[in-house]
Design a protein around this motif. Sequence first.
Motif, PDB file in Angstrom:
ATOM      1  N   ASP A 181      -1.173  -1.723  -7.846  1.00 25.38           N
ATOM      2  CA  ASP A 181      -0.124  -0.828  -7.399  1.00 25.38           C
ATOM      3  C   ASP A 181       0.344   0.064  -8.552  1.00 25.38           C
ATOM      4  O   ASP A 181       0.081  -0.214  -9.717  1.00 25.38           O
ATOM      5  N   TYR A 182       1.078   1.145  -8.177  1.00 21.98           N
ATOM      6  CA  TYR A 182       1.538   2.091  -9.187  1.00 21.98           C
ATOM      7  C   TYR A 182       3.059   2.036  -9.285  1.00 21.98           C
ATOM      8  O   TYR A 182       3.769   2.133  -8.285  1.00 21.98           O
ATOM      9  N   THR A 183       3.556   1.901 -10.527  1.00 22.16           N
ATOM     10  CA  THR A 183       4.999   1.877 -10.780  1.00 22.16           C
ATOM     11  C   THR A 183       5.307   2.816 -11.937  1.00 22.16           C
ATOM     12  O   THR A 183       4.597   2.801 -12.942  1.00 22.16           O
ATOM     13  N   VAL A 184       6.358   3.616 -11.789  1.00 22.02           N
ATOM     14  CA  VAL A 184       6.720   4.564 -12.849  1.00 22.02           C
ATOM     15  C   VAL A 184       7.958   4.078 -13.586  1.00 22.02           C
ATOM     16  O   VAL A 184       8.948   3.684 -12.971  1.00 22.02           O
ATOM     17  N   PHE A 185       7.842   4.086 -14.938  1.00 19.28           N
ATOM     18  CA  PHE A 185       8.989   3.873 -15.821  1.00 19.28           C
ATOM     19  C   PHE A 185       9.321   5.228 -16.454  1.00 19.28           C
ATOM     20  O   PHE A 185       8.426   6.013 -16.731  1.00 19.28           O
ATOM     21  N   ALA A 278      -1.845   6.308  -4.753  1.00 19.69           N
ATOM     22  CA  ALA A 278      -1.593   7.190  -5.896  1.00 19.69           C
ATOM     23  C   ALA A 278      -0.748   8.390  -5.494  1.00 19.69           C
ATOM     24  O   ALA A 278      -0.001   8.934  -6.309  1.00 19.69           O
ATOM     25  N   THR A 279      -0.853   8.814  -4.229  1.00 15.60           N
ATOM     26  CA  THR A 279      -0.061   9.951  -3.758  1.00 15.60           C
ATOM     27  C   THR A 279       1.433   9.625  -3.713  1.00 15.60           C
ATOM     28  O   THR A 279       2.255  10.531  -3.561  1.00 15.60           O
ATOM     29  N   GLU A 280       1.789   8.326  -3.850  1.00 16.85           N
ATOM     30  CA  GLU A 280       3.204   7.947  -3.828  1.00 16.85           C
ATOM     31  C   GLU A 280       3.762   7.743  -5.235  1.00 16.85           C
ATOM     32  O   GLU A 280       4.918   7.343  -5.392  1.00 16.85           O
TER      33      GLU A 280
END
Length: 536
Positions: A181-185, A278-280
């Motif tokens: 999964d993708y997580t942004v900091f 990835a689009t999210e």
Amino acid sequence: MIKVLIADFDSDTCKNFRTYIKLSFQQNFRVVKTVETNKDFIKVLTESGADLVIADIKFLGTLALRTLNDVSEVLPNIRFILYGMYDDSDYLQKSMDFNCIQYMFKPVKPADLDRCLQVAEKVLKDIEQKNEENKYLLSLYDKNLVVFEDRFLINLIHGHLESEREIKKSFEYFNINIIPDYTVFIVKVDNFRQIILTLEEKEKQLMIFNVLLKINTILDELKNGKAFINHFNAVTVIVGGSLSFQEMYDLATRIKEFILKNIRIEVTIGIGNSYNKATEIPVSYKQAKAALRYTNIFGSNAIIPIDYAEPSNNITYRYPLKKEELLVYTTVVGDFSSAEKRLLEIMEALKACGTLPDKLLPKIILDILISINRNASEQNVELDDIFSKFFSVRVISGIKTLEEAYHYLHEMILNTCEYIKNNQNNRDHKIYNEVKQFVLDRYFENLTLFKMAYKFNCTPDYLNRLFLEKEKKSFYDFVILSRLDVAKRLIAESGSEIDDENIAYRIGYEDIKYFRSIFRQYVGINITDYRNMNKK
């Protein structure tokens, strides 16, 4: 030196061509191979390293054009000079579409071969120069690849890339190792404005760069993430992998403590939610950015997950605000097809949010319509008539479903676009009439398209299009014909009393030769004949 391959079933022809080229063009051309059988022709051609092929078109077989096409795909820089009988002229002509630069007829004359080789020399030198330029460009590109990688990442987090496949391909191209999964900091330097008061510009840039390096040290261990500078005081981090909430929090804590320990800088870290697509990633980025706004509650030098700050908000960061802006802009310029597309995209995004809070839809509709009206007013376009006719707060307040919202906005936008287009048509007609009258009144002045467009507040292309639509001729032609109409009237009224030079001067031409040339070109006869015709 241009390397030549000669291909002909007749060995004597091959020999004659080789000898002639050696004697007459030895400084520029060298025959590297002669071929008398077309077996494995493309392979032989590849191995020869030739730049130019001189061949009988029959040597290429009954499907000569297909052979040329196959060669151009495998060896795009090779060029052909072909020859054949007059019966082959159709094929020879069509071969010019497939890297053939010249053709000759049998029997080939030395003068024809000379002409073809001179053209080939120029074409191949141009190809060589272009190849060198491309090599140089590629070398510069390779040196600056990090710039393009940064552009990709910035476009990614801001939602400008809407294809999952496109994003994954870019990850692969830039060798970015992030798996779902993708997580942004977002790692933001605390008290940045106060800190930089004592720093030189270079020291300021080095500070955020040092923060980036320390984050990369942690990510190198993780082997599933990417960090980059997205703001002068913040580093954005995309973390991959199905990490639990606790693991995410622990990773952020490691980053914060490692930066404090090594470079004595306190940071606050905002964390977005994790998403499989990835689009999210832009959704997670917006959430991380929003989390940082809650330092007034959670304090600075802290880790703030968006779930702590806004545990029940599932809409704000999914709502396509950029698409709403585009919807407003395209409506105000009367582009209904683009506005309709944006409206559909907004409805799809709202549908993906699930159950919407009560009374949210009416507020979204009101925001869009108010933005359209305001944007139009800013551009001096008044929509009072259209809004008083179709705008109803009572109707909007009663809208409860996405389908109802879509139909209401669709009708409102359609009517607004039609209203604006009608106004634009009136403006077009007004500008056209004013410019036309100006030309008819001031035909003797230097009336360029650019000057007239500037004078009447429009672009040259727009003004020229108006004349093409309404006069069926360009602005340039309209000015010339307006001048010539005056010239013809002067000739008809004065006979030979006013000479050509005087007429030219009166209608705005200082060069008498140019005036006579223009007159003959547009009227179809020269001025003397026109005078005589009018006398009769």
